[in-house]
Design an enzyme around this catalytic site. Structure first.
Site, PDB file in Angstrom:
ATOM      1  CB  ALA A 275     -26.835 -35.914 -36.636  1.00 19.76           C
TER       2      ALA A 275
ATOM      3  CB  VAL B 195     -28.220 -38.376 -42.372  1.00 15.34           C
ATOM      4  CG1 VAL B 195     -26.915 -39.169 -42.340  1.00 15.34           C
ATOM      5  CG2 VAL B 195     -29.275 -39.063 -41.516  1.00 15.34           C
ATOM      6  CE  LYS B 196     -21.883 -31.163 -41.591  1.00 13.38           C
ATOM      7  NZ  LYS B 196     -21.425 -30.345 -40.446  1.00 13.38           N
ATOM      8  CB  VAL B 197     -23.531 -38.038 -46.206  1.00 16.25           C
ATOM      9  CG1 VAL B 197     -22.724 -39.114 -46.914  1.00 16.25           C
ATOM     10  CG2 VAL B 197     -24.713 -38.644 -45.461  1.00 16.25           C
TER      11      VAL B 197
END
Length: 220
Positions: A61, A87-89
């Site tokens: 996400a 968590v996509k960063v």
């Protein structure tokens, strides 16, 4: 190798998941917008629905913020949706700083928009769970995207990094097969790419022949 589907479409996720070959999902703001999912509450609810379909797989996400404080705030909120959220960063200085923060606080991350081995190395140093090199987009500018996968794999093997290579922006079955040969840990692609892996003209011809011969047996 694990298969992640790159989509926010629940029907596509169900279709591939029902085949028994799906290990996770990657999404991004563009894929959410394509499905008409807008508003924080709706987006979070959609992520939760994805997690309920793929119960044991990682679901990436993506944060929308581009500054460190915003990424940390959004990432912590996303991680609270479900234990399977990753968590996509983005690969930026603030993104790497955020990944370091998340790593220290037990939140798994996927560093996206990787286009060089140096970027992948930095992300691994910061503790990213995954790095996402974009194979197809490099191919689009006459650069060998698969060569990047090979270079990253060589570096990670040299130093025993726990970070996994999540090959992204895959356009066709040969991308998937070459990534498997090179040693990518995960591939993510649209549903069509995975469905195309099933196809072979000799399989079709053989099945047609079996059906024709089976009808001659008068078993019904």
């Amino acid at each position: 190798m694990r298969f992640f589907i790159d989509t926010a479409n629940l029907n596509e996720i169900r279709e591939i998941n029902n085949l028994g070959i799906l290990d996770g999902v990657t999404t991004n703001p563009s894929l959410m917008a394509k499905e008409g999912i807008t508003g924080k509450n709706n987006i979070f609810a959609h992520y939760k629905a994805i997690c309920q379909i793929v119960e044991e797989g990682d679901i990436s996400a993506e944060v929308l913020a581009t500054d460190y404080v915003g990424m940390v705030r959004e990432g912590e909120e996303l991680a609270d949706i479900d234990e399977n959220i990753v968590v996509k960063v983005p690969m930026t200085k603030d993104g790497i700083r955020a990944i370091h923060h998340f790593t220290n606080n037990g939140i798994r991350t996927n560093c996206t928009l990787i286009f060089s081995a140096a970027q992948a190395l930095i992300a691994a140093k910061a503790g990213a769970s995954y790095v996402s090199p974009f194979v197809g987009r490099l191919d689009d500018i006459s650069t060998d995207g698969l060569d990047l996968i090979q270079k990253i794999n060589d570096i990670f093997l040299n130093y025993d990094y726990d970070t996994e290579i999540l090959a992204a922006s895959l356009r066709h079955p040969m991308h998937v097969l070459r990534c498997a040969e090179i040693g990518a840990h995960v591939v993510t692609a649209p549903a069509k790419v995975f469905l195309d892996l099933f196809n072979h003209p000799l399989t079709d011809a053989g099945l047609k022949k079996f059906i024709e011969d089976g009808q001659k047996l008068n078993l019904r």
